[in-house]
Scaffold this motif. Sequence first.
Motif, PDB file in Angstrom:
ATOM      1  N   GLN A 116       1.242  -1.653  -0.253  1.00 22.54           N
ATOM      2  CA  GLN A 116       0.102  -0.131  -0.196  1.00 22.54           C
ATOM      3  C   GLN A 116       0.365   1.340  -0.162  1.00 22.54           C
ATOM      4  OE1 GLN A 116      -2.842  -0.959   3.234  1.00 22.54           O
ATOM      5  NE2 GLN A 116      -4.583  -1.126   1.836  1.00 22.54           N
ATOM      6  N   ARG A 117       2.327   1.725   0.813  1.00 23.27           N
ATOM      7  CA  ARG A 117       2.707   2.205   0.599  1.00 23.27           C
ATOM      8  C   ARG A 117       3.325   1.967  -0.350  1.00 23.27           C
ATOM      9  NH1 ARG A 117       4.997   3.331   7.077  1.00 23.27           N
ATOM     10  NH2 ARG A 117       3.213   2.462   7.976  1.00 23.27           N
ATOM     11  N   GLY A 118       4.137   1.384  -1.446  1.00 17.66           N
ATOM     12  CA  GLY A 118       4.348   1.191  -2.178  1.00 17.66           C
ATOM     13  C   GLY A 118       5.803   1.395  -2.576  1.00 17.66           C
ATOM     14  N   ASN A 119       6.649   0.999  -1.348  1.00 13.88           N
ATOM     15  CA  ASN A 119       7.899  -0.138  -0.690  1.00 13.88           C
ATOM     16  C   ASN A 119       8.180  -1.308  -0.309  1.00 13.88           C
ATOM     17  OD1 ASN A 119       6.476   0.152   1.646  1.00 13.88           O
ATOM     18  ND2 ASN A 119       7.386   1.779   2.588  1.00 13.88           N
ATOM     19  N   TRP A 120       7.227  -1.749  -1.485  1.00 16.71           N
ATOM     20  CA  TRP A 120       7.452  -3.561  -1.222  1.00 16.71           C
ATOM     21  C   TRP A 120       8.354  -3.523  -1.878  1.00 16.71           C
ATOM     22  CZ3 TRP A 120       3.916  -8.463  -1.077  1.00 16.71           C
ATOM     23  CH2 TRP A 120       4.107  -9.021  -2.169  1.00 16.71           C
ATOM     24  N   VAL A 121       9.259  -5.230  -1.207  1.00 18.10           N
ATOM     25  CA  VAL A 121      10.553  -5.591  -2.124  1.00 18.10           C
ATOM     26  C   VAL A 121       9.779  -7.591  -2.137  1.00 18.10           C
ATOM     27  CG1 VAL A 121      13.064  -5.993  -1.963  1.00 18.10           C
ATOM     28  CG2 VAL A 121      11.998  -3.946  -0.815  1.00 18.10           C
ATOM     29  N   LYS A 122      10.503  -7.514  -3.483  1.00 16.95           N
ATOM     30  CA  LYS A 122      10.368  -8.828  -3.930  1.00 16.95           C
ATOM     31  C   LYS A 122      11.295  -9.547  -4.795  1.00 16.95           C
ATOM     32  CE  LYS A 122       7.643 -10.929  -7.717  1.00 16.95           C
ATOM     33  NZ  LYS A 122       6.719 -11.087  -8.237  1.00 16.95           N
ATOM     34  N   LEU A 123      11.871 -10.539  -3.108  1.00 18.95           N
ATOM     35  CA  LEU A 123      12.904 -11.662  -3.992  1.00 18.95           C
ATOM     36  C   LEU A 123      11.934 -12.362  -5.351  1.00 18.95           C
ATOM     37  CD1 LEU A 123      15.904 -12.551  -4.661  1.00 18.95           C
ATOM     38  CD2 LEU A 123      15.196 -13.888  -2.686  1.00 18.95           C
ATOM     39  N   ILE A 124      13.140 -12.133  -6.759  1.00 14.02           N
ATOM     40  CA  ILE A 124      12.013 -14.065  -7.333  1.00 14.02           C
ATOM     41  C   ILE A 124      13.237 -14.692  -7.392  1.00 14.02           C
ATOM     42  CG2 ILE A 124      11.683 -13.660 -10.212  1.00 14.02           C
ATOM     43  CD1 ILE A 124      10.828 -11.147 -10.468  1.00 14.02           C
ATOM     44  N   CYS A 125      12.848 -16.037  -7.041  1.00 16.54           N
ATOM     45  CA  CYS A 125      13.933 -16.771  -7.322  1.00 16.54           C
ATOM     46  C   CYS A 125      14.006 -16.740  -8.593  1.00 16.54           C
ATOM     47  CB  CYS A 125      13.403 -18.017  -6.537  1.00 16.54           C
ATOM     48  SG  CYS A 125      13.914 -17.496  -4.321  1.00 16.54           S
ATOM     49  N   GLY A 126      12.738 -17.467  -9.536  1.00 19.50           N
ATOM     50  CA  GLY A 126      12.881 -18.140 -10.888  1.00 19.50           C
ATOM     51  C   GLY A 126      12.121 -18.622 -11.431  1.00 19.50           C
ATOM     52  N   ALA A 127      10.492 -18.993 -11.865  1.00 15.86           N
ATOM     53  CA  ALA A 127       9.928 -19.548 -11.655  1.00 15.86           C
ATOM     54  C   ALA A 127      10.105 -21.549 -12.177  1.00 15.86           C
ATOM     55  CB  ALA A 127       8.469 -18.792 -12.964  1.00 15.86           C
ATOM     56  N   SER A 128      11.373 -21.565 -12.886  1.00  9.38           N
ATOM     57  CA  SER A 128      11.387 -22.611 -13.334  1.00  9.38           C
ATOM     58  C   SER A 128      13.262 -22.520 -12.642  1.00  9.38           C
ATOM     59  CB  SER A 128      12.386 -22.627 -14.957  1.00  9.38           C
ATOM     60  OG  SER A 128      10.496 -22.390 -15.411  1.00  9.38           O
ATOM     61  N   PHE A 129      13.679 -21.937 -11.441  1.00  9.78           N
ATOM     62  CA  PHE A 129      14.931 -22.420 -10.917  1.00  9.78           C
ATOM     63  C   PHE A 129      14.453 -23.486 -10.024  1.00  9.78           C
ATOM     64  CE2 PHE A 129      18.431 -21.221  -8.059  1.00  9.78           C
ATOM     65  CZ  PHE A 129      19.495 -21.645  -9.071  1.00  9.78           C
ATOM     66  N   GLU A 130      15.251 -24.592  -9.692  1.00  7.12           N
ATOM     67  CA  GLU A 130      14.386 -25.575  -8.838  1.00  7.12           C
ATOM     68  C   GLU A 130      15.940 -25.571  -8.007  1.00  7.12           C
ATOM     69  OE1 GLU A 130      12.837 -27.573 -11.537  1.00  7.12           O
ATOM     70  OE2 GLU A 130      11.165 -27.129 -11.186  1.00  7.12           O
ATOM     71  N   ASP A 131      16.722 -24.880  -7.986  1.00  7.66           N
ATOM     72  CA  ASP A 131      18.505 -25.378  -6.713  1.00  7.66           C
ATOM     73  C   ASP A 131      17.985 -25.711  -5.556  1.00  7.66           C
ATOM     74  OD1 ASP A 131      20.823 -25.249  -5.789  1.00  7.66           O
ATOM     75  OD2 ASP A 131      21.826 -25.267  -7.303  1.00  7.66           O
ATOM     76  N   VAL A 132      17.532 -26.133  -4.890  1.00  6.49           N
ATOM     77  CA  VAL A 132      16.892 -26.212  -3.290  1.00  6.49           C
ATOM     78  C   VAL A 132      18.267 -25.514  -2.707  1.00  6.49           C
ATOM     79  CG1 VAL A 132      15.211 -27.834  -3.773  1.00  6.49           C
ATOM     80  CG2 VAL A 132      17.583 -28.680  -2.592  1.00  6.49           C
ATOM     81  N   VAL A 133      19.343 -25.480  -2.598  1.00  6.37           N
ATOM     82  CA  VAL A 133      20.697 -25.145  -2.222  1.00  6.37           C
ATOM     83  C   VAL A 133      20.231 -24.045  -2.320  1.00  6.37           C
ATOM     84  CG1 VAL A 133      23.061 -25.376  -1.509  1.00  6.37           C
ATOM     85  CG2 VAL A 133      21.591 -27.248  -1.813  1.00  6.37           C
ATOM     86  N   ASP A 134      20.680 -23.067  -3.499  1.00  4.43           N
ATOM     87  CA  ASP A 134      20.973 -22.209  -3.415  1.00  4.43           C
ATOM     88  C   ASP A 134      19.345 -21.776  -2.949  1.00  4.43           C
ATOM     89  OD1 ASP A 134      23.080 -21.735  -4.978  1.00  4.43           O
ATOM     90  OD2 ASP A 134      22.441 -20.822  -6.909  1.00  4.43           O
ATOM     91  N   ILE A 135      18.066 -21.918  -3.373  1.00  7.82           N
ATOM     92  CA  ILE A 135      17.109 -21.269  -3.123  1.00  7.82           C
ATOM     93  C   ILE A 135      17.157 -20.457  -1.616  1.00  7.82           C
ATOM     94  CG2 ILE A 135      14.477 -21.344  -3.451  1.00  7.82           C
ATOM     95  CD1 ILE A 135      14.943 -23.226  -5.825  1.00  7.82           C
TER      96      ILE A 135
END
Length: 356
Positions: A53-72
Amino acid sequence: MALSFYCYASFKTRLQVTAQLNHGNNKGLEKVKNLVTKTGVPSITTSPHESLQRGNWVKLICGASFEDVVDIRNLSLVYTLAGVDCIDCAADASVVSAVNEGIEAAIGIVPVRRPWVMISVNDDEDLHFRKAEFDPNDCPPDCSRPCEIVCPANAISLENTSSLVKGGVVTERCYGCGRCFPVCPYDRIRTNTYVRDATATAELLKRDDVDAVEIHTSGRRTAMFEELWNGLGDSVSYLRLVAVSLPDIGEPTISLMNTMYSIMEPNLRCFNLWQLDGRPMSGDIGRGATREAIAFAVRLAAAKDKPHGFLQLAGGTNAHTVQGLRAERLFQTTTISSTSLILPLPFLLIFLPVLI
Ligand code: SF4
Ligand code: SF4
């Protein structure tokens, strides 16, 4: 217009984080604990909902197809400590568990706010949902291996013979960016596209540790979107946010967004957000990649019948996006106020790459 930041964890960042944390004897984790003790972590007092609502939202995108669970897991740990509002990952049970393990590990170090967990799905073929494949046995031995050099995810390893490697590509690490396809001089690399299953996605959305979904759609076939939305059934009632990611398809874009909103509206019990994918997965290609992203923002800003929901710029954003938005008078650093160019609802949130 309110300004927010989106964290895209570049693969250089991913490798650095993993290199630091992925020591079998927990030395990496001890390092993080010591660092946190020494420097502290950002004090975030707003909930993800308030950040939107305030416009300071921060999202981390790991990747829709990225599946390396250790990295994630490692990325989720570090970015939770950094105070992200949301972590966006593949719609896969083990990936979701890895994200939550990272979050819990961060909270175990210091009591930080829990970010929302978002899973990404698609209603049809989509660049974000594909993997590269090739058989290394078919590669001429004298090939200089440009595919290996160009892959930003270190997903191509012709030397590696572990069970993870399929056709020369470590499938868990391939996120379908497409960089390797045009560089192969022998045309050996194939694309394997896939669509996430709606029933399996619905089950994931019912998990307590999943808060949001992002639906990738081309916007051209609303029947496919409707089929997926209906397939998710009442699982969407468990959510805090529904995001729809789509490209700019020209003049019909706004009316299509409104059509999709009318499809969702009867079952929508939470906020919705539009992810404007000007030029998918291309921000790092070069300066020009941001033109489409800016053009998409201009289209939305000029639209009289703006679709309901938050707006977020994504594909094609890079270090030059701010300059382009300034030129279009679509950039400001203030959060929501009476002088915001676009008032609630909808807000226009500009998400830019921030590399740590
Ligand atoms: S599409 Fe090719 S370059 Fe991109 S991540 Fe996959 S293997 Fe690497
Ligand atoms: S560039 Fe093509 S031929 Fe060369 S190693 Fe890569 S996939 Fe094989």
